[in-house]
Design a protein around this motif. Structure first.
Motif, PDB file in Angstrom:
ATOM      1  N   LEU A 274     -11.027  -3.960  15.631  1.00 14.30           N
ATOM      2  CA  LEU A 274     -10.333  -3.628  14.384  1.00 14.30           C
ATOM      3  C   LEU A 274     -10.532  -2.179  13.946  1.00 14.30           C
ATOM      4  CD1 LEU A 274     -11.082  -6.867  12.323  1.00 14.30           C
ATOM      5  CD2 LEU A 274      -9.087  -6.326  13.731  1.00 14.30           C
ATOM      6  N   THR A 275     -11.009  -1.316  14.855  1.00 18.07           N
ATOM      7  CA  THR A 275     -11.240   0.075  14.476  1.00 18.07           C
ATOM      8  C   THR A 275      -9.948   0.823  14.164  1.00 18.07           C
ATOM      9  OG1 THR A 275     -11.260   0.735  16.796  1.00 18.07           O
ATOM     10  CG2 THR A 275     -13.403   0.296  15.751  1.00 18.07           C
ATOM     11  N   LYS A 276      -8.843   0.389  14.729  1.00 20.51           N
ATOM     12  CA  LYS A 276      -7.567   1.067  14.490  1.00 20.51           C
ATOM     13  C   LYS A 276      -6.670   0.273  13.550  1.00 20.51           C
ATOM     14  CE  LYS A 276      -7.736   3.534  18.788  1.00 20.51           C
ATOM     15  NZ  LYS A 276      -7.129   3.857  20.049  1.00 20.51           N
ATOM     16  N   LEU A 277      -7.297  -0.482  12.636  1.00 20.08           N
ATOM     17  CA  LEU A 277      -6.553  -1.293  11.673  1.00 20.08           C
ATOM     18  C   LEU A 277      -7.038  -0.979  10.265  1.00 20.08           C
ATOM     19  CD1 LEU A 277      -4.574  -3.745  11.189  1.00 20.08           C
ATOM     20  CD2 LEU A 277      -6.635  -5.159  11.195  1.00 20.08           C
ATOM     21  N   ASP A 278      -6.102  -0.771   9.352  1.00 16.57           N
ATOM     22  CA  ASP A 278      -6.416  -0.588   7.938  1.00 16.57           C
ATOM     23  C   ASP A 278      -5.949  -1.824   7.181  1.00 16.57           C
ATOM     24  OD1 ASP A 278      -7.494   1.955   8.189  1.00 16.57           O
ATOM     25  OD2 ASP A 278      -5.588   2.963   7.838  1.00 16.57           O
ATOM     26  N   VAL A 279      -6.618  -2.105   6.078  1.00 16.26           N
ATOM     27  CA  VAL A 279      -6.206  -3.189   5.194  1.00 16.26           C
ATOM     28  C   VAL A 279      -5.924  -2.574   3.831  1.00 16.26           C
ATOM     29  CG1 VAL A 279      -6.909  -5.339   4.075  1.00 16.26           C
ATOM     30  CG2 VAL A 279      -7.539  -4.907   6.444  1.00 16.26           C
ATOM     31  N   ALA A 280      -4.761  -2.912   3.268  1.00 16.25           N
ATOM     32  CA  ALA A 280      -4.348  -2.372   1.977  1.00 16.25           C
ATOM     33  C   ALA A 280      -3.881  -3.502   1.072  1.00 16.25           C
ATOM     34  CB  ALA A 280      -3.229  -1.357   2.177  1.00 16.25           C
ATOM     35  N   VAL A 281      -3.849  -3.229  -0.220  1.00 16.24           N
ATOM     36  CA  VAL A 281      -3.365  -4.179  -1.209  1.00 16.24           C
ATOM     37  C   VAL A 281      -2.251  -3.505  -1.993  1.00 16.24           C
ATOM     38  CG1 VAL A 281      -3.959  -5.461  -3.303  1.00 16.24           C
ATOM     39  CG2 VAL A 281      -5.580  -5.350  -1.417  1.00 16.24           C
ATOM     40  N   ASP A 282      -1.163  -4.234  -2.177  1.00 13.49           N
ATOM     41  CA  ASP A 282      -0.052  -3.767  -2.997  1.00 13.49           C
ATOM     42  C   ASP A 282       0.214  -4.842  -4.037  1.00 13.49           C
ATOM     43  OD1 ASP A 282       1.850  -1.980  -3.783  1.00 13.49           O
ATOM     44  OD2 ASP A 282       3.101  -2.164  -2.007  1.00 13.49           O
ATOM     45  N   ASP A 283       0.670  -4.456  -5.214  1.00 16.01           N
ATOM     46  CA  ASP A 283       0.918  -5.447  -6.257  1.00 16.01           C
ATOM     47  C   ASP A 283       2.003  -6.432  -5.867  1.00 16.01           C
ATOM     48  OD1 ASP A 283      -1.031  -4.653  -7.982  1.00 16.01           O
ATOM     49  OD2 ASP A 283       0.245  -3.304  -9.108  1.00 16.01           O
ATOM     50  N   VAL A 284       3.165  -5.925  -5.508  1.00 13.81           N
ATOM     51  CA  VAL A 284       4.300  -6.772  -5.139  1.00 13.81           C
ATOM     52  C   VAL A 284       4.948  -6.209  -3.888  1.00 13.81           C
ATOM     53  CG1 VAL A 284       4.799  -7.641  -7.449  1.00 13.81           C
ATOM     54  CG2 VAL A 284       5.825  -5.512  -6.690  1.00 13.81           C
ATOM     55  N   PRO A 285       5.613  -7.056  -3.110  1.00 18.09           N
ATOM     56  CA  PRO A 285       6.281  -6.546  -1.910  1.00 18.09           C
ATOM     57  C   PRO A 285       7.518  -5.738  -2.280  1.00 18.09           C
ATOM     58  CG  PRO A 285       6.656  -8.893  -2.149  1.00 18.09           C
ATOM     59  CD  PRO A 285       5.693  -8.509  -3.219  1.00 18.09           C
ATOM     60  N   ASP A 286       7.825  -4.770  -1.444  1.00 21.25           N
ATOM     61  CA  ASP A 286       9.038  -3.982  -1.602  1.00 21.25           C
ATOM     62  C   ASP A 286      10.151  -4.734  -0.877  1.00 21.25           C
ATOM     63  OD1 ASP A 286      10.900  -2.023  -2.064  1.00 21.25           O
ATOM     64  OD2 ASP A 286      10.153  -0.670  -0.515  1.00 21.25           O
ATOM     65  N   VAL A 287      10.983  -5.417  -1.630  1.00 17.67           N
ATOM     66  CA  VAL A 287      12.031  -6.238  -1.045  1.00 17.67           C
ATOM     67  C   VAL A 287      13.353  -5.494  -1.183  1.00 17.67           C
ATOM     68  CG1 VAL A 287      13.190  -8.467  -1.103  1.00 17.67           C
ATOM     69  CG2 VAL A 287      10.786  -8.311  -1.700  1.00 17.67           C
TER      70      VAL A 287
END
Length: 157
Positions: A61-74
Motif C-alpha cells: 500500500l505504499t503507492k496508495l493514498d486514502v482521502a475523505v470527501d464530504d459528498v461524491p461529485d456526481v
C-alpha cells in the motif's frame, strides 16, 4: 434606525450579541473530544479503520493514498468513468478507487481511495455501525486495488 437622505441604515454594535454581553465562547475546550467536528471525528474513524489494514499490507500500500470527501461529485457527463472503481449502495456512491495516473500538470499521481463521509454517515445507525461500515468499505476498496478477495485483506483466511 437613523435616516440619512432617504436611506435607512442600522447602527450595530460590533462583536456583541443582542443583549450586549459579547460573543459566546466555545462550550468545550479544544482539547476534549466533544469539541471536534463531525468531519474530524470521521477522519479519526477512517484512520483507526485503516491502521490494522496498513499494518498487515504496508509494502503493498505504499503507492496508495486514502482521502475523505464530504459528498461524491456526481456529474452526468460520462457514466462509465463515474462508476468505474466506485462502491455504491442503492446507486449512491460510498467510496471510489481512483487509479494512478497523471494530474493536470503532467505529474504522476498515486492511486487513491476516496471515502464519502455523508453517504456513509447516513447509512449507519450509530457510531459502532459507522465504524463497521467504514472498515468494510476500506477492506473492499483495498481488495479492489490489490486485486484480491476482501477476506484475504481482512485476515479471515
Amino acid at each position: 434606525m437613523t435616516s440619512t437622505r432617504g436611506r435607512l441604515s442600522r447602527r450595530r454594535r460590533p462583536n456583541r450579541d443582542r443583549h450586549g454581553r459579547g460573543l459566546r465562547g466555545s462550550l468545550y475546550p479544544s482539547t476534549l473530544p466533544a469539541a471536534s467536528t463531525r468531519a474530524e471525528r470521521f477522519d479519526a474513524l477512517v484512520l483507526a479503520a485503516l491502521e490494522p489494514i496498513e499494518a498487515r499490507w504496508r509494502t503493498e500500500l505504499t503507492k496508495l493514498d486514502v482521502a475523505v470527501d464530504d459528498v461524491p461529485d456526481v456529474r452526468g457527463d460520462d457514466d462509465t468513468i463515474a462508476t468505474e472503481g466506485t462502491l455504491t449502495d442503492a446507486g449512491v456512491p460510498l467510496a471510489r478507487l481512483v487509479p494512478a495516473g497523471m494530474d493536470r500538470r503532467g505529474l504522476p499521481t498515486k492511486a487513491r481511495i476516496v471515502l464519502f463521509r455523508r453517504p456513509l454517515e447516513a447509512r449507519a445507525r450509530d457510531g459502532a455501525d459507522l465504524a463497521d461500515l467504514v472498515h468494510h468499505v476500506l477492506v473492499d476498496q483495498v481488495a479492489n486495488y490489490l486485486g484480491v478477495d476482501p477476506n484475504i485483506i481482512d485476515g479471515d483466511t
